[in-house]
Design a protein around this motif. Structure first.
Motif, PDB file in Angstrom:
ATOM      1  N   LEU A 168     -24.906 -22.157  50.404  1.00  0.00           N
ATOM      2  CA  LEU A 168     -23.987 -23.273  50.217  1.00  0.00           C
ATOM      3  C   LEU A 168     -22.801 -22.857  49.354  1.00  0.00           C
ATOM      4  N   LYS A 169     -21.600 -22.946  49.912  1.00  0.00           N
ATOM      5  CA  LYS A 169     -20.390 -22.681  49.142  1.00  0.00           C
ATOM      6  C   LYS A 169     -20.175 -23.854  48.198  1.00  0.00           C
ATOM      7  N   THR A 170     -20.125 -23.565  46.913  1.00  0.00           N
ATOM      8  CA  THR A 170     -20.259 -24.612  45.896  1.00  0.00           C
ATOM      9  C   THR A 170     -19.076 -24.630  44.934  1.00  0.00           C
ATOM     10  N   LEU A 171     -18.623 -25.853  44.618  1.00  0.00           N
ATOM     11  CA  LEU A 171     -17.536 -26.071  43.664  1.00  0.00           C
ATOM     12  C   LEU A 171     -18.080 -26.823  42.454  1.00  0.00           C
ATOM     13  N   LEU A 172     -17.727 -26.382  41.259  1.00  0.00           N
ATOM     14  CA  LEU A 172     -18.145 -27.038  40.017  1.00  0.00           C
ATOM     15  C   LEU A 172     -16.949 -27.762  39.421  1.00  0.00           C
ATOM     16  N   VAL A 173     -17.111 -29.063  39.147  1.00  0.00           N
ATOM     17  CA  VAL A 173     -16.005 -29.869  38.624  1.00  0.00           C
ATOM     18  C   VAL A 173     -16.451 -30.573  37.345  1.00  0.00           C
ATOM     19  N   ASP A 174     -15.819 -30.207  36.227  1.00  0.00           N
ATOM     20  CA  ASP A 174     -16.136 -30.811  34.934  1.00  0.00           C
ATOM     21  C   ASP A 174     -14.966 -30.532  33.997  1.00  0.00           C
ATOM     22  N   ASP A 175     -14.575 -31.505  33.190  1.00  0.00           N
ATOM     23  CA  ASP A 175     -13.438 -31.284  32.293  1.00  0.00           C
ATOM     24  C   ASP A 175     -13.796 -30.385  31.113  1.00  0.00           C
ATOM     25  N   GLU A 176     -15.101 -30.150  30.887  1.00  0.00           N
ATOM     26  CA  GLU A 176     -15.536 -29.284  29.797  1.00  0.00           C
ATOM     27  C   GLU A 176     -15.871 -27.894  30.345  1.00  0.00           C
ATOM     28  N   TYR A 177     -15.144 -26.893  29.885  1.00  0.00           N
ATOM     29  CA  TYR A 177     -15.352 -25.522  30.366  1.00  0.00           C
ATOM     30  C   TYR A 177     -16.770 -25.043  30.065  1.00  0.00           C
ATOM     31  N   SER A 178     -17.281 -25.398  28.907  1.00  0.00           N
ATOM     32  CA  SER A 178     -18.633 -24.967  28.531  1.00  0.00           C
ATOM     33  C   SER A 178     -19.685 -25.531  29.485  1.00  0.00           C
ATOM     34  N   ALA A 179     -19.457 -26.747  29.957  1.00  0.00           N
ATOM     35  CA  ALA A 179     -20.392 -27.363  30.904  1.00  0.00           C
ATOM     36  C   ALA A 179     -20.372 -26.613  32.234  1.00  0.00           C
ATOM     37  N   ILE A 180     -19.170 -26.227  32.676  1.00  0.00           N
ATOM     38  CA  ILE A 180     -19.043 -25.464  33.918  1.00  0.00           C
ATOM     39  C   ILE A 180     -19.780 -24.133  33.801  1.00  0.00           C
ATOM     40  N   GLU A 181     -19.549 -23.425  32.705  1.00  0.00           N
ATOM     41  CA  GLU A 181     -20.166 -22.110  32.535  1.00  0.00           C
ATOM     42  C   GLU A 181     -21.681 -22.219  32.393  1.00  0.00           C
ATOM     43  N   GLY A 182     -22.130 -23.248  31.696  1.00  0.00           N
ATOM     44  CA  GLY A 182     -23.571 -23.448  31.556  1.00  0.00           C
ATOM     45  C   GLY A 182     -24.233 -23.693  32.902  1.00  0.00           C
ATOM     46  N   LEU A 183     -23.604 -24.523  33.730  1.00  0.00           N
ATOM     47  CA  LEU A 183     -24.149 -24.811  35.059  1.00  0.00           C
ATOM     48  C   LEU A 183     -24.065 -23.579  35.953  1.00  0.00           C
ATOM     49  N   ARG A 184     -22.972 -22.838  35.837  1.00  0.00           N
ATOM     50  CA  ARG A 184     -22.813 -21.625  36.640  1.00  0.00           C
ATOM     51  C   ARG A 184     -23.950 -20.623  36.361  1.00  0.00           C
ATOM     52  N   ILE A 185     -24.291 -20.474  35.079  1.00  0.00           N
ATOM     53  CA  ILE A 185     -25.369 -19.553  34.701  1.00  0.00           C
ATOM     54  C   ILE A 185     -26.707 -20.010  35.287  1.00  0.00           C
ATOM     55  N   ARG A 186     -26.983 -21.314  35.223  1.00  0.00           N
ATOM     56  CA  ARG A 186     -28.231 -21.830  35.788  1.00  0.00           C
ATOM     57  C   ARG A 186     -28.281 -21.631  37.300  1.00  0.00           C
ATOM     58  N   LEU A 187     -27.148 -21.775  37.962  1.00  0.00           N
ATOM     59  CA  LEU A 187     -27.117 -21.660  39.424  1.00  0.00           C
ATOM     60  C   LEU A 187     -27.311 -20.228  39.908  1.00  0.00           C
ATOM     61  N   GLU A 188     -27.161 -19.257  39.014  1.00  0.00           N
ATOM     62  CA  GLU A 188     -27.385 -17.863  39.406  1.00  0.00           C
ATOM     63  C   GLU A 188     -28.834 -17.616  39.813  1.00  0.00           C
ATOM     64  N   ALA A 189     -29.715 -18.519  39.441  1.00  0.00           N
ATOM     65  CA  ALA A 189     -31.128 -18.372  39.789  1.00  0.00           C
ATOM     66  C   ALA A 189     -31.420 -18.801  41.225  1.00  0.00           C
ATOM     67  N   PHE A 190     -30.424 -19.358  41.905  1.00  0.00           N
ATOM     68  CA  PHE A 190     -30.651 -19.905  43.243  1.00  0.00           C
ATOM     69  C   PHE A 190     -29.847 -19.113  44.280  1.00  0.00           C
ATOM     70  N   ALA A 191     -30.568 -18.411  45.162  1.00  0.00           N
ATOM     71  CA  ALA A 191     -29.905 -17.590  46.188  1.00  0.00           C
ATOM     72  C   ALA A 191     -29.147 -18.459  47.188  1.00  0.00           C
ATOM     73  N   GLU A 192     -29.506 -19.741  47.276  1.00  0.00           N
ATOM     74  CA  GLU A 192     -28.847 -20.633  48.240  1.00  0.00           C
ATOM     75  C   GLU A 192     -27.439 -21.024  47.808  1.00  0.00           C
ATOM     76  N   ILE A 193     -27.097 -20.776  46.551  1.00  0.00           N
ATOM     77  CA  ILE A 193     -25.826 -21.244  45.992  1.00  0.00           C
ATOM     78  C   ILE A 193     -24.836 -20.088  45.839  1.00  0.00           C
ATOM     79  N   GLU A 194     -23.635 -20.290  46.382  1.00  0.00           N
ATOM     80  CA  GLU A 194     -22.525 -19.362  46.173  1.00  0.00           C
ATOM     81  C   GLU A 194     -21.383 -20.146  45.523  1.00  0.00           C
ATOM     82  N   VAL A 195     -21.186 -19.961  44.231  1.00  0.00           N
ATOM     83  CA  VAL A 195     -20.122 -20.676  43.526  1.00  0.00           C
ATOM     84  C   VAL A 195     -18.793 -20.025  43.897  1.00  0.00           C
ATOM     85  N   ILE A 196     -17.939 -20.787  44.592  1.00  0.00           N
ATOM     86  CA  ILE A 196     -16.654 -20.245  45.048  1.00  0.00           C
ATOM     87  C   ILE A 196     -15.487 -20.656  44.144  1.00  0.00           C
ATOM     88  N   GLY A 197     -15.750 -21.546  43.182  1.00  0.00           N
ATOM     89  CA  GLY A 197     -14.677 -21.955  42.288  1.00  0.00           C
ATOM     90  C   GLY A 197     -15.097 -23.058  41.346  1.00  0.00           C
TER      91      GLY A 197
END
Length: 264
Positions: free
Chosen positions: A4-33
């Motif tokens: 799944l090509k995935t977009l993260l939207v949050d006004d807090e940069y730390s929240a985006i990075e925290g979620l991005r790190i957690r999503l690295e555990a899921f092969a189904e997720i490809e964070v594209i931006g």
């Protein structure tokens, strides 16, 4: 395996990075931006096809619900709201979000949400193949039946919507900005309001609408006279900007024809 090509939207940069790190555990997720506002998210969506959006709700200027309004029918990605506030849950599911996660997001809860999205995507792809097959078989029958069940007709200058439960609506063609599909119904958009009618987009395009109306997406027809600008996207796609600043995606299938008519 579905990815799944995935977009993260949050006004807090730390929240985006925290979620991005957690999503690295899921092969189904490809964070594209990622994006820190609704407008930034729209810019990313104009450049990339996205299957899934993790979306914050309370952000400066525009809330996450404003981004939902941007999506067109049949091209809407799966949405998982991620927020610190529980009170928006009812509204989130009203706009058909697949899940609603509270911050801080627990890994087990995140896994449940992703599993739900994957299953939904698998079902969607399977149903799409079934629908294509059925449409080939039923096309002739549907065309015959559509004339019997029609709840609309047209005059020289107007679209007339007839419904036994509601007053007859007469809509000048010149006032219609665009029409899009919403299940078994069509939404006819003018500057003032949106009218709903039971019809098939194919029938409207073929038998009813004047030459100024053109299909730009499998679910959308636009009035050419209300397009004020075409903004190029990737893969020969465009974003049409209307008089009222509404933006509509022009798919690659229809972009060449639209460009030639606009230049005329």
């Amino acid at each position: 395996m579905i990815q799944l090509k995935t977009l993260l939207v949050d006004d807090e940069y730390s929240a985006i990075e925290g979620l991005r790190i957690r999503l690295e555990a899921f092969a189904e997720i490809e964070v594209i931006g990622s994006a820190q506002s609704v407008d930034d998210a729209i810019n990313v969506l104009n450049k990339h096809d996205v299957d899934l959006v993790f979306l914050d709700i309370e952000m400066p200027t525009k809330s996450g619900f404003e981004l939902i309004k941007y999506f067109q029918p049949e091209s809407c990605p799966a949405v998982i709201f991620v927020t610190a506030f529980h009170q928006h849950a009812v509204k989130a599911f009203e706009v058909r979000a697949l899940d609603y996660l509270l911050k801080p997001v627990k890994l087990a809860r995140l896994a449940e949400a992703i599993e739900r999205v994957v299953k939904t995507e698998q079902l969607h792809r399977k149903n799409t193949l079934i629908e294509v097959h059925q449409s080939l078989i039923e096309n002739e029958h549907q065309e015959l039946e559509s004339s019997k069940n029609s709840e609309y007709k047209f005059e020289a200058e107007n679209l007339v919507i007839q419904d036994a439960k509601n007053p007859i609506q007469i809509i000048p063609f010149k006032d219609i900005l665009w029409i899009d599909a919403a299940g078994d119904y069509m939404c006819v958009h003018t500057l003032a309001e949106t009218h709903v009618m039971r019809a098939r987009l194919k029938d409207l395009e073929k038998n009813t609408l004047p030459e100024d109306f053109l299909r730009i997406h499998k679910s959308t027809i636009v009035n050419l006279s209300h397009i004020k600008q075409l903004n190029p996207l990737r893969n020969s796609e465009y974003m049409a900007v209307l008089d009222n600043e509404k933006t509509l995606k022009v798919s690659r299938t229809y972009s060449k024809n639209l460009k030639s008519l606009i230049k005329q």
